[in-house]
Design a protein around this motif. Sequence first.
Motif, short mmCIF file in Angstrom:
data_model
loop_
_atom_site.label_atom_id
_atom_site.label_comp_id
_atom_site.label_asym_id
_atom_site.label_seq_id
_atom_site.Cartn_x
_atom_site.Cartn_y
_atom_site.Cartn_z
N ILE A 299 0.83 -1.38 -0.05
CA ILE A 299 -0.08 -0.06 -0.10
C ILE A 299 0.88 1.19 0.01
CG2 ILE A 299 -1.62 1.34 1.58
CD1 ILE A 299 -2.89 -1.41 2.32
N LYS A 300 1.81 1.23 0.87
CA LYS A 300 2.85 2.37 0.67
C LYS A 300 3.70 2.70 -0.35
CE LYS A 300 3.45 3.48 5.72
NZ LYS A 300 4.72 4.10 6.61
N ILE A 301 4.08 1.50 -1.06
CA ILE A 301 4.54 1.79 -2.39
C ILE A 301 3.86 2.33 -3.23
CG2 ILE A 301 5.86 0.26 -3.97
CD1 ILE A 301 6.63 -1.49 -1.91
N GLU A 302 2.54 1.72 -3.36
CA GLU A 302 1.57 2.13 -4.44
C GLU A 302 1.40 3.59 -4.21
OE1 GLU A 302 -0.57 2.20 -7.87
OE2 GLU A 302 0.53 0.57 -6.95
N ALA A 303 1.18 4.09 -2.79
CA ALA A 303 0.92 5.44 -2.70
C ALA A 303 2.02 6.42 -2.64
CB ALA A 303 0.05 5.38 -1.18
N GLY A 304 3.49 5.84 -3.07
CA GLY A 304 4.71 6.64 -3.15
C GLY A 304 4.85 7.24 -1.61
N ALA A 305 4.42 6.57 -0.64
CA ALA A 305 4.77 7.01 0.74
C ALA A 305 5.80 6.05 1.48
CB ALA A 305 3.34 6.96 1.53
N VAL A 306 6.74 5.84 1.01
CA VAL A 306 8.01 5.19 1.59
C VAL A 306 8.80 5.99 2.42
CG1 VAL A 306 9.93 3.43 1.22
CG2 VAL A 306 7.75 3.14 -0.07
N GLU A 307 8.85 5.99 3.53
CA GLU A 307 9.60 6.89 4.38
C GLU A 307 11.16 6.87 4.15
OE1 GLU A 307 7.23 4.84 5.65
OE2 GLU A 307 6.16 5.83 7.30
N THR A 308 11.59 5.64 4.54
CA THR A 308 12.93 5.28 4.53
C THR A 308 13.15 4.05 3.43
OG1 THR A 308 12.89 4.02 6.25
CG2 THR A 308 13.61 6.35 6.60
N SER A 309 14.39 3.86 2.93
CA SER A 309 14.47 2.58 2.07
C SER A 309 15.97 2.11 2.62
CB SER A 309 14.42 3.05 0.72
OG SER A 309 15.07 2.09 -0.29
N TRP A 310 16.12 0.63 2.30
CA TRP A 310 17.45 0.31 2.45
C TRP A 310 18.44 1.16 1.44
CZ3 TRP A 310 20.38 -1.67 -1.27
CH2 TRP A 310 19.75 -1.96 -2.43
N ALA A 311 18.00 1.44 0.29
CA ALA A 311 19.14 2.05 -0.73
C ALA A 311 19.52 3.26 -0.41
CB ALA A 311 18.22 2.01 -2.20
N THR A 312 18.71 3.94 0.33
CA THR A 312 19.26 5.39 0.63
C THR A 312 20.09 5.13 1.98
OG1 THR A 312 16.84 5.98 0.08
CG2 THR A 312 18.19 7.81 1.34
N ALA A 313 20.09 4.30 2.56
CA ALA A 313 20.87 3.87 3.91
C ALA A 313 22.10 3.38 3.66
CB ALA A 313 20.13 3.25 4.71
N HIS A 314 22.09 2.80 2.50
CA HIS A 314 23.44 2.12 1.99
C HIS A 314 23.98 2.74 0.82
CE1 HIS A 314 23.15 -1.26 4.69
NE2 HIS A 314 21.81 -1.07 4.69
#
Length: 488
Positions: A299-314
């Motif tokens: 649901i969050k992916i579909e809404a574009g509401a992903v707060e944090t991501s493994w990729a941003t952190a690495h």
Amino acid sequence: MSVVAVAGATGYVGGRLVPLLLERGHTVRILTRSSAKLRDVPWSGDVEVVEGSLEDGETAGKLVAGADVVYYLVHSMGGDDDFERTERRCALNTATAARTKGVGRIVYLSGLHPEGELSRHLASRTEVGEILLSSGVPTLVLQAGLVIGSGSASFEMVRHLTDVLPVMPAPRWVRNRIQPIAVRDALHYLAEAAALPAEVSGTYDIGGPDVLTYSEMMRGYARMAGIRQPLVIALPVLTPWLAAQWVNLVTPIPRNLAIPLVESLQHDCVMRDTSINDVIPPPEGGLTGYLRSVELALIKIEAGAVETSWATAHAVSAPAEPLPSDPEWARRTVFTDARQKATTAAPDRVWEVIEGIGGENGWYSLPLAWSVRGWMDKLAGGVGLERGRRSRKHLQLNDVVDWWRVEVLEPGRLLRLRAEMKVPGGAWLEFGVEPGEDGGSVFRQRAVFFPRGLAGRAYWLAVLPFHGLIFKGMADRITAAAELERAA
């Protein structure tokens, strides 16, 4: 309320824990190597920022000074070959600083692991827990299995393996028992730990209500995503190293992160007991089941509401320095491809296309060529093109866009991406827009490459024939897309 210090606040879990702590009224201090990267983070103006690294004892002291609780959320996932020494030093510096500065509690998020011999990564995480527990400061070590949530490395691994492969030859560990935990439940235990009395200290397992095999997790994901059920064939011949290469090729997870993830799945990964319930009760309404956690992530992916991501952190293979300003290029070898195109589309329309580039929207030119280059990067152990974007429409400073990272973002005017693929040199791709003299706008595009040695020069010359097609087509199609939106 308490003064709380967070090490690892820009990571996947830390980036979600900080706003939760702020909501609860805590005063929060965080550690980051560069405060500039926090510019677009919604909560950045509500926290105190300490710049530096835990490898420096003085910095560790600044972070924890006056803190009631210290969260230790840093780990070696995706680290270099010397990660054990680095983790040991960071943990020792934190433990010493917490003891000398009178910190009331340390909270550490570790991983579930079996008894007996452990992989290097799991052994290092266990050692960190032991160092913090021996600090003399009341310490809570929470050991979690796979964390399932939008943008988590574990979820992305399950998602891409299931999405891509109708038939999956897999290692025998797909039959091992796993107890995943929803990210919201992991955050519940972490946030509640700040209010524990001093006599509570020790190691506690945390996990969700379901115990599954990895193949069952894949089939569960398929059910919630509405796609065909994968046929998973367990093969005894796939070693952890080979399995990590397989994960690297088929999913967005790069090789250096796939290896510790795969290593953690070599044995059953379940809670040994539920003693955590004696000190922190489950969240109101109960723990989140695996299928529900997948549903919430989708649901969050579909809404574009992903707060944090493994990729941003690495950050993977990222240059230490940003793109030098043009005057600093003097007497240095640099290759560029600069293009400019006038368009009838308004600047804000052009910017919408620029900000939405990459991910599902692609790169507006020769998608097969981009795909081939992405596979080449994956084979070399790079990140490839599959990391995608955190949000489909909007970017923040330090966001990931496929194999790029947002280095400069001036909304409505300039986007500069820094390459993180395997390349012999430093590479950047820049997009800009400004109003035209007679209406419309002017779109500007520039690729910049600083070669490293002879290999870098040879690389640029080898790809130069393709740049004429790729970069020209990109400029033409980006402006055309903006004009189509204007017409619509």
